[in-house]
Design a protein around this motif. Structure first.
Motif, mmCIF file in Angstrom:
data_model
loop_
_atom_site.group_PDB
_atom_site.id
_atom_site.type_symbol
_atom_site.label_atom_id
_atom_site.label_comp_id
_atom_site.label_asym_id
_atom_site.label_seq_id
_atom_site.Cartn_x
_atom_site.Cartn_y
_atom_site.Cartn_z
ATOM 1 N N UNK A 230 -9.416 2.730 16.936
ATOM 2 C CA UNK A 230 -8.035 2.836 17.414
ATOM 3 C C UNK A 230 -7.020 2.457 16.339
ATOM 4 N N UNK A 231 -7.491 1.959 15.196
ATOM 5 C CA UNK A 231 -6.582 1.582 14.111
ATOM 6 C C UNK A 231 -6.302 2.798 13.237
ATOM 7 N N UNK A 232 -5.038 3.110 13.052
ATOM 8 C CA UNK A 232 -4.628 4.192 12.167
ATOM 9 C C UNK A 232 -4.172 3.582 10.839
ATOM 10 N N UNK A 233 -5.050 3.627 9.841
ATOM 11 C CA UNK A 233 -4.697 3.081 8.540
ATOM 12 C C UNK A 233 -3.682 3.990 7.855
ATOM 13 N N UNK A 234 -2.613 3.380 7.361
ATOM 14 C CA UNK A 234 -1.562 4.151 6.698
ATOM 15 C C UNK A 234 -2.036 4.643 5.343
ATOM 16 N N UNK A 235 -1.458 5.726 4.888
ATOM 17 C CA UNK A 235 -1.708 6.256 3.551
ATOM 18 C C UNK A 235 -0.387 6.239 2.788
ATOM 19 N N UNK A 236 -0.035 5.053 2.297
ATOM 20 C CA UNK A 236 1.212 4.867 1.562
ATOM 21 C C UNK A 236 0.909 4.318 0.179
ATOM 22 N N UNK A 237 1.841 4.549 -0.744
ATOM 23 C CA UNK A 237 1.668 4.015 -2.080
ATOM 24 C C UNK A 237 1.849 2.496 -2.045
ATOM 25 N N UNK A 238 0.809 1.765 -2.453
ATOM 26 C CA UNK A 238 0.821 0.304 -2.416
ATOM 27 C C UNK A 238 0.759 -0.235 -3.836
#
Length: 336
Positions: free
Chosen positions: A179-187
């Motif tokens: 149920x966790x939607x991991x973000x795909x952002x520049x870190x």
């Protein structure tokens, strides 16, 4: 077959067409009538033969499905012949195998769930028992003030431990359930490390541990900064707990065309060879684990990293410290 409505209609049409062909042939010659009758009989006979064969295959298919529904999953229905029925057989076999695998997976999940509930109960029962004993001691009228203060502090510590334990288990269950939607952002990794280290500065200061951080300012990756911070915190927490006073903890991060690498290393007591293969196993406590350890911190970190298509490895030798190496692949490489 003879009781089938479709077969009766089909045969009726075949007979009507044959009779019509005989009547038309009668206008030509007796030989034409004979040829038409023989041809019609052959066509009807061939149709009956192939229809019967198809019905036999359907019966076998029905028997196969009955066997499957009764729990026998060892039958193999596949065949390599051409035809719609063969395609249907192969598709049914694929679905049957898929359902069988899902059934086995459900059984495994139930076993894991039972084991997890048992482990969680044990983990929570221990601090609860400790607190109940301390509460009974606090009820004594003539308890010295210093002891009362000490027992109160211990209860507070156990409550904080339980709070962390329950919160971590809830997060783990969310990841397990998908149920966790991991973000795909520049870190930016430098900011990630700073955020994680900030929560561990006080424990490090108490043990007078030295921290060194090395890495370029522009090192980054595509992922979820909040969840990855949770993973780094748990790795750091493990390093702090197993590194003696005045020990050292180092963090080094870098990147290459394939992945971003984060290395966290300590000068602690190290992990024994026997414990090393199980260090990321949930609820596993090694020989050097403290009584307060719940055995889920590193498992939680491992779950977070791998859920982002990353990889985490550990190398250690007894008495020489432990090294955690995390690789997070670049998105462009993953989907190339």
């Amino acid at each position: 077959m003879l009781h089938s409505r479709e077969f009766k209609i089909y045969m009726s049409i075949m007979i009507i067409v044959s009779l019509a062909a005989v009547l038309i042939a009668a206008f030509f010659s007796m030989e034409s009538i004979v040829i038409v009758i023989i041809t019609s009989l052959l066509l009807i006979g061939i149709s009956v033969f192939f229809t019967k064969a198809r019905y036999q295959d359907i019966k076998k298919l029905s028997a196969y499905l009955r066997e499957i529904s009764s729990g026998n999953k060892t039958l193999d229905l596949r065949d390599n012949r051409e035809g719609e029925l063969s395609i249907l057989k192969n598709e049914i076999y694929k679905v049957t195998m898929l359902l069988s695998e899902q059934g086995e997976q459900l059984k495994e999940d139930k076993v894991k769930l039972n084991d997890a509930i048992s482990d969680i109960s044990h983990q929570i029962k221990t601090p609860l028992t400790s607190m109940m004993i301390l509460v009974d001691l606090l009820k004594e009228d003539h308890l010295p003030p210093d002891k009362r203060k000490e027992f109160t502090r211990k209860i507070s510590t156990q409550l904080n431990r339980m709070e962390w334990l329950v919160a971590t288990l809830l997060k783990l269950s969310k990841i397990d359930a998908g149920t966790v939607q991991f973000k795909k952002e520049r870190v930016n990794v430098e900011q990630l490390i700073a955020k994680a280290v900030d929560t561990m500065l006080i424990p490090m200061d108490i043990k007078d541990q030295k921290l060194s951080i090395r890495g370029e300012k522009d090192v980054s990756y595509m992922g979820d900064i909040n969840w990855t911070t949770e993973a780094i915190i748990n790795i750091l927490k493990n390093c702090v707990e197993h590194t003696p006073d005045k020990g050292e903890i180092s963090i080094h991060f870098s990147e290459n065309p394939l992945y971003t690498e984060i290395i966290i290393e300590d000068t602690g007591e190290g992990v024994s060879k026997e414990d090393l293969p199980y260090i990321f196993k949930r609820f596993y406590k090694g020989k050097n684990a403290s009584e307060e350890s719940a055995g889920i911190g590193l498992a939680f970190a491992h779950q977070i990293i791998t859920s982002q298509e990353g990889d985490i490895q550990v190398t250690s030798r007894k008495g020489t410290g432990t090294k955690f190496t995390t690789h997070i692949p670049h998105v462009n490489f993953l989907y190339f």
